[in-house]
Write an enzyme that holds these catalytic residues in place. Structure first.
Site, PDB file in Angstrom:
ATOM      1  N   CYS A 132       0.824  -1.220   0.000  1.00  0.00           N
ATOM      2  CA  CYS A 132       0.000   0.000   0.000  1.00  0.00           C
ATOM      3  C   CYS A 132       0.857   1.268   0.000  1.00  0.00           C
ATOM      4  O   CYS A 132       1.355   1.685   1.044  1.00  0.00           O
ATOM      5  CB  CYS A 132      -0.940  -0.022   1.205  1.00  0.00           C
ATOM      6  N   CYS A 135      -0.602   4.149   2.078  1.00  0.00           N
ATOM      7  CA  CYS A 135      -0.441   3.999   3.533  1.00  0.00           C
ATOM      8  C   CYS A 135       1.004   4.266   3.949  1.00  0.00           C
ATOM      9  O   CYS A 135       1.258   4.883   4.972  1.00  0.00           O
ATOM     10  CB  CYS A 135      -0.794   2.586   4.005  1.00  0.00           C
ATOM     11  N   ASP A 136       1.955   3.765   3.171  1.00  0.00           N
ATOM     12  CA  ASP A 136       3.346   3.728   3.644  1.00  0.00           C
ATOM     13  C   ASP A 136       4.314   4.617   2.877  1.00  0.00           C
ATOM     14  O   ASP A 136       5.479   4.737   3.272  1.00  0.00           O
ATOM     15  CB  ASP A 136       3.863   2.266   3.583  1.00  0.00           C
TER      16      ASP A 136
END
Ligand code: NAP
Length: 306
Positions: A132, A135-136
């Protein structure tokens, strides 16, 4: 007994909930492990009609959920672990221990990111290996990362990562991308993005704590090489979330639910919508469309069986 339980709260589940709620069926939606589904992990959705400027995936599903709630749908956070046929319907067991009966079910459990399946990937999961970018990505400011895959997701993640990373290298197993021409060109024009063709990651390397490179195998020559990087983003497709339906509903050889054009599965009363049954299109708009169809068919099924 509920009229309809919808499993999954992605765009398919939310659209099914809007239609079922407007048909006065008081749908109950269970959001599952990833509330909002895959759209919550994408950045901008640029091809959903009605949003010429694009819309964030998260915002799109949040709006759809609100719209469903406005018409009377109820959303709960729980995960179905078992489904049994009972007289005139089904009994569902949830992770919390709750048991509920429903006359019909719409399965919109979607699909989850595929992993490479190599042992070192497990070791560095969350320590530089991730599926992701949204997300990261921010953890990789001024770092070098690779993105594995050649589809639209790989292009989208690569483009997103250029906001943070110093360099993004796309590693693809062929020399031709699967992504749409538009996304390919966008990625190829970006100066921070490079491509390594005909290659796959055979091992993730690290210092025991964090990733510091990968071993690449050239699939044409068989040659192995070391490639230094701080992060590995996997964008190699998805696997359908159908584990609890194995040996119950008819699935295809890849585990997708087999649904007809009316979104009916092999069990009367169970319908499917979205990526869990879509082996071909996998778009936000087609998922929404199938959710609409499933809810309309539930309404028809209930009218015919009552
Ligand atoms: P995808 O289209 O299935 O692409 C997966 C990519 O990963 C392919 O290039 C595939 O290689 C590669 N791959 C698969 N298994 C692999 C493995 N074990 N090792 C190495 N590489 C592997 O999946 P996706 O990119 O997630 O897209 C899914 C759907 O969502 C598509 O229909 C796409 O159009 C849609 N989508 C659209 C957008 C957008 O419109 N902006 C954004 C994201 C996704 P091969 O090409 O060799 O098979």
């Amino acid at each position: 007994m509920e009229n309809v339980i919808i499993l999954g709260s992605g765009i398919a589940g939310c659209t099914a909930a809007i239609y079922a709620a407007r048909a006065n069926l008081s749908p109950l939606v269970f959001s599952g492990p990833q509330e909002g589904g895959q759209l919550t992990m994408t950045t901008e959705v640029e091809n959903f009609p009605g949003f010429p400027e694009g819309i964030r995936g998260m915002e799109l599903v949040e709006k759809a959920k609100k719209q469903a709630e406005k018409f009377g749908a109820t959303f709960k956070t729980d995960i179905a672990t078992e489904v049994e046929e009972i007289k005139n319907g089904f009994e569902l067991t949830f992770m919390s221990g709750a048991k509920l009966k429903s006359k019909t079910i719409i399965v919109a459990t979607g699909a989850s990111a595929r992993w490479l399946g190599i042992p070192s990937e497990e070791k560095y999961r969350g320590r530089g290996v991730t599926t992701c970018a949204t997300c990261d990505g921010a953890f990789f400011k001024d770092k070098e990362v690779i993105v594995v895959g050649g589809g639209d997701s790989a292009m989208e993640e690569s483009l997103f990562l250029t906001r943070f990373a110093a360099k993004v290298t796309v590693v693809h197993r062929r020399e031709e991308l699967r992504a749409s021409k538009f996304m390919q060109e966008k990625a190829q024009k970006n100066e921070k993005i490079e491509f390594v063709w005909n290659s796959m990651v055979s091992e993730i390397l690290g210092d025991g704590r964090l990733v510091n490179g990968v071993k690449l195998k050239n699939l044409k020559t068989g040659k192995l090489s070391l490639f230094k990087c701080d992060g590995v983003f996997l964008a190699i497709g998805h696997v359908p979330n159908t584990r609890i339906f194995q040996d119950k509903i008819k699935l295809d050889d890849k585990g997708y639910i087999v649904a007809d054009k009316f979104m009916r599965t092999s069990i009367p009363g169970i319908f499917a919508a979205g990526d869990v049954q879509d082996t071909r299109f996998k778009q936000a708009i087609t998922a929404a469309g199938s959710g609409c169809k499933a809810a309309m068919e539930v309404e028809k099924y209930l009218a015919e069986n009552e």
